[in-house]
Motif scaffolding. Structure first.
Motif, PDB file in Angstrom:
ATOM      1  N   ASP A   1    -102.136  54.831 -45.047  1.00 17.21           N
ATOM      2  CA  ASP A   1    -102.568  55.259 -43.563  1.00 17.21           C
ATOM      3  C   ASP A   1    -102.692  53.862 -43.016  1.00 17.21           C
ATOM      4  N   CYS A   2    -102.206  53.590 -41.965  1.00 20.85           N
ATOM      5  CA  CYS A   2    -102.218  52.349 -41.157  1.00 20.85           C
ATOM      6  C   CYS A   2    -103.458  52.232 -40.191  1.00 20.85           C
ATOM      7  N   PRO A   3    -103.966  51.253 -39.822  1.00 22.88           N
ATOM      8  CA  PRO A   3    -104.875  51.124 -38.696  1.00 22.88           C
ATOM      9  C   PRO A   3    -104.125  51.334 -37.154  1.00 22.88           C
ATOM     10  N   PRO A   4    -104.902  51.684 -36.150  1.00 19.56           N
ATOM     11  CA  PRO A   4    -103.976  51.592 -35.061  1.00 19.56           C
ATOM     12  C   PRO A   4    -103.795  50.339 -34.395  1.00 19.56           C
ATOM     13  N   SER A   5    -103.199  49.315 -35.042  1.00 23.55           N
ATOM     14  CA  SER A   5    -102.957  48.179 -34.542  1.00 23.55           C
ATOM     15  C   SER A   5    -101.896  47.435 -35.242  1.00 23.55           C
ATOM     16  N   LEU A   6    -100.910  46.349 -34.817  1.00 25.58           N
ATOM     17  CA  LEU A   6    -100.069  45.757 -35.507  1.00 25.58           C
ATOM     18  C   LEU A   6    -100.562  44.514 -36.046  1.00 25.58           C
ATOM     19  N   SER A   7    -101.684  44.761 -37.056  1.00 26.36           N
ATOM     20  CA  SER A   7    -102.357  43.643 -37.432  1.00 26.36           C
ATOM     21  C   SER A   7    -101.932  43.135 -38.792  1.00 26.36           C
ATOM     22  N   MET A   8    -102.542  42.279 -39.490  1.00 20.44           N
ATOM     23  CA  MET A   8    -102.263  41.721 -40.850  1.00 20.44           C
ATOM     24  C   MET A   8    -102.309  43.040 -41.823  1.00 20.44           C
ATOM     25  N   LEU A   9    -103.317  43.729 -41.457  1.00 18.18           N
ATOM     26  CA  LEU A   9    -103.363  44.995 -42.642  1.00 18.18           C
ATOM     27  C   LEU A   9    -102.256  45.948 -42.450  1.00 18.18           C
ATOM     28  N   THR A  10    -101.854  46.086 -41.103  1.00 21.43           N
ATOM     29  CA  THR A  10    -100.388  46.925 -40.770  1.00 21.43           C
ATOM     30  C   THR A  10     -99.198  46.191 -41.544  1.00 21.43           C
ATOM     31  N   LEU A  11     -99.125  44.743 -41.370  1.00 26.71           N
ATOM     32  CA  LEU A  11     -98.294  43.940 -41.888  1.00 26.71           C
ATOM     33  C   LEU A  11     -98.262  44.212 -43.416  1.00 26.71           C
ATOM     34  N   ASN A  12     -99.233  43.912 -43.888  1.00 28.65           N
ATOM     35  CA  ASN A  12     -99.270  44.485 -45.527  1.00 28.65           C
ATOM     36  C   ASN A  12     -98.685  45.841 -45.724  1.00 28.65           C
ATOM     37  N   GLY A  13     -98.972  46.767 -45.004  1.00 31.54           N
ATOM     38  CA  GLY A  13     -98.342  47.890 -45.336  1.00 31.54           C
ATOM     39  C   GLY A  13     -96.863  48.117 -45.177  1.00 31.54           C
ATOM     40  N   LEU A  14     -96.394  47.315 -44.171  1.00 32.37           N
ATOM     41  CA  LEU A  14     -95.004  47.398 -43.678  1.00 32.37           C
ATOM     42  C   LEU A  14     -94.063  46.551 -44.893  1.00 32.37           C
ATOM     43  N   CYS A  15     -94.966  45.495 -45.384  1.00 27.78           N
ATOM     44  CA  CYS A  15     -94.179  44.498 -46.520  1.00 27.78           C
ATOM     45  C   CYS A  15     -93.862  45.319 -47.645  1.00 27.78           C
ATOM     46  N   ALA A  16     -94.978  46.381 -47.878  1.00 27.55           N
ATOM     47  CA  ALA A  16     -94.819  47.072 -49.200  1.00 27.55           C
ATOM     48  C   ALA A  16     -94.087  48.101 -49.180  1.00 27.55           C
ATOM     49  N   ALA A  17     -93.765  48.471 -47.940  1.00 26.00           N
ATOM     50  CA  ALA A  17     -93.212  49.893 -47.946  1.00 26.00           C
ATOM     51  C   ALA A  17     -91.460  50.056 -48.020  1.00 26.00           C
ATOM     52  N   HIS A  18     -91.061  51.003 -48.329  1.00 25.62           N
ATOM     53  CA  HIS A  18     -89.654  51.374 -48.371  1.00 25.62           C
ATOM     54  C   HIS A  18     -89.250  52.014 -46.866  1.00 25.62           C
ATOM     55  N   GLY A  19     -90.462  52.464 -46.369  1.00 25.37           N
ATOM     56  CA  GLY A  19     -90.039  53.344 -45.004  1.00 25.37           C
ATOM     57  C   GLY A  19     -91.130  53.474 -44.341  1.00 25.37           C
ATOM     58  N   VAL A  20     -90.992  53.899 -42.878  1.00 22.01           N
ATOM     59  CA  VAL A  20     -91.993  54.259 -42.088  1.00 22.01           C
ATOM     60  C   VAL A  20     -91.826  55.710 -41.548  1.00 22.01           C
ATOM     61  N   VAL A  21     -92.934  56.364 -41.524  1.00 23.11           N
ATOM     62  CA  VAL A  21     -93.193  57.692 -40.952  1.00 23.11           C
ATOM     63  C   VAL A  21     -94.035  57.459 -39.548  1.00 23.11           C
ATOM     64  N   VAL A  22     -93.593  57.949 -38.362  1.00 26.50           N
ATOM     65  CA  VAL A  22     -94.254  57.646 -37.226  1.00 26.50           C
ATOM     66  C   VAL A  22     -94.689  58.800 -36.638  1.00 26.50           C
ATOM     67  N   PRO A  23     -95.856  59.217 -36.527  1.00 24.41           N
ATOM     68  CA  PRO A  23     -96.204  60.422 -35.997  1.00 24.41           C
ATOM     69  C   PRO A  23     -96.420  60.330 -34.617  1.00 24.41           C
TER      70      PRO A  23
ATOM     71  N   VAL B   1     -97.481  55.302 -42.785  1.00 30.31           N
ATOM     72  CA  VAL B   1     -97.797  56.288 -41.706  1.00 30.31           C
ATOM     73  C   VAL B   1     -98.454  55.215 -40.505  1.00 30.31           C
ATOM     74  N   ALA B   2     -97.569  54.933 -39.569  1.00 29.54           N
ATOM     75  CA  ALA B   2     -97.872  53.920 -38.615  1.00 29.54           C
ATOM     76  C   ALA B   2     -97.496  54.457 -37.183  1.00 29.54           C
ATOM     77  N   ASN B   3     -98.367  54.033 -36.264  1.00 31.71           N
ATOM     78  CA  ASN B   3     -98.321  53.966 -34.823  1.00 31.71           C
ATOM     79  C   ASN B   3     -99.350  53.133 -34.356  1.00 31.71           C
ATOM     80  N   GLN B   4     -99.191  52.180 -33.577  1.00 31.50           N
ATOM     81  CA  GLN B   4    -100.465  51.285 -33.108  1.00 31.50           C
ATOM     82  C   GLN B   4    -101.250  52.023 -32.102  1.00 31.50           C
ATOM     83  N   LYS B   5    -101.015  53.056 -31.825  1.00 29.39           N
ATOM     84  CA  LYS B   5    -101.976  53.939 -30.888  1.00 29.39           C
ATOM     85  C   LYS B   5    -103.159  54.618 -31.703  1.00 29.39           C
ATOM     86  N   GLY B   6    -104.225  54.727 -31.453  1.00 27.77           N
ATOM     87  CA  GLY B   6    -105.303  55.371 -31.968  1.00 27.77           C
ATOM     88  C   GLY B   6    -105.272  56.820 -31.733  1.00 27.77           C
TER      89      GLY B   6
END
Ligand code: ADP
Ligand code: MG
Length: 258
Positions: free
Chosen positions: A125-147, A7-12
């Motif tokens: 649940d991703c942090p509000p940034s396109l950081s190394m943490l979010t990148l770990n999430g995106l690499c692990a995932a089949h898909g992204v849900v964008v609220p 669940v990602a969106n770089q906005k907080g």
């Protein structure tokens, strides 16, 4: 085998954490086996799932640094009906500590492989940034849900996220796709929100989920009780919407290969 979604969106403040905990609880109510992974050092999804972030040891931080397995670090959120791989402020350090380590963007993916058969859904649940943490999430995932909130600048912010997803798809994770855009905190009385919603549908078509999450104070109150709205007050309008969304997610992701 688990299907894994960020669940990602770089906005907080756009409703990522609210979406993650309520979708997790909604899926659990449908009988799905769910693991929630908190990748935000703020630990809001952890606290909002009846887990005290100050008591975590180990946490997702230790998992990323390969000092603990997911099986060791996960905890059961009894009332919520799902497992939690929790986060706290330690995780803020991981960003720096991972730099220079090998396979740094694939740490979460690798760790989750060991528990993939324990779950139907893993929600990150991703942090509000396109950081190394979010990148770990995106690499692990089949898909992204964008609220997203249907506001004036919403579409603008979306293009950065969509570009990042495209890059990860091209270079690191060919499975990755956008599952859908979820309209949250929606107020039908506001004309601008309806206009932006129409623009979204015109531009993204079927990628916009049918379910709309209304602005609902019960959803905002629930975290102070350490629970998702869906568990805290299942009858509330917002909770009902998330239950409907859980059904839509099951239907929409059924055909995805694991
Ligand atoms: P993010 O994780 O993207 O930072 P949150 O899920 O924490 O966003 O939401 C930001 C704030 O908005 C929180 O205080 C949350 O309780 C509130 N909120 C989220 N969704 C709703 C909603 N549908 N109705 C009312 N308040 C909401
Ligand atoms: Mg959050």
């Amino acid at each position: 085998m688990a299907k894994i979604f960020c669940v990602a969106n770089q906005k907080g403040g756009v409703g990522k954490t609210t979406t993650t905990v309520n979708l997790a609880a909604g899926l659990a109510k449908l009988g799905q086996r769910v693991l929630l992974v908190d990748l935000d050092p703020q630990g809001n999804a952890t606290m909002g799932s009846e887990v005290d972030k100050r008591q975590l040891s180990p946490s997702v931080y230790d998992v990323l640094l390969e000092q603990a397995s997911v099986a060791e670090a996960r905890v059961r959120a009894q009332k919520c009906g799902y497992d939690v791989l929790g986060a706290n402020r330690d995780l803020a350090g991981a960003e720096v500590e991972l730099v220079g380590l090998e396979r740094r963007e694939k740490r979460l993916k690798q760790a989750l492989q060991a528990v993939a058969s324990d779950y139907d859904f893993v929600l990150i649940d991703c942090p509000p940034s396109l950081s190394m943490l979010t990148l770990n999430g995106l690499c692990a995932a089949h898909g992204v849900v964008v609220p997203m909130q249907c506001e004036y600048f919403a579409l603008e912010g979306l293009s950065d996220l969509v570009n990042t997803i495209k890059q990860v798809h091209a270079n690191l994770n060919p499975k990755l796709q956008v599952i859908g855009l979820l309209r949250v905190m929606f107020d039908t009385r506001i004309t601008l929100q309806q206009q932006v919603s129409e623009q979204l549908k015109a531009h993204f078509g079927e990628k916009v989920f049918n379910t709309v999450i209304p602005r609902n104070v019960r959803l905002a109150e629930a975290p102070s009780y350490g629970l998702p709205g869906v568990v805290f007050d299942p009858g509330a309008r917002g909770s009902q919407a998330f239950l409907e969304f859980a059904q839509e997610m099951v239907a929409r992701t059924k055909a995805l290969p694991t």
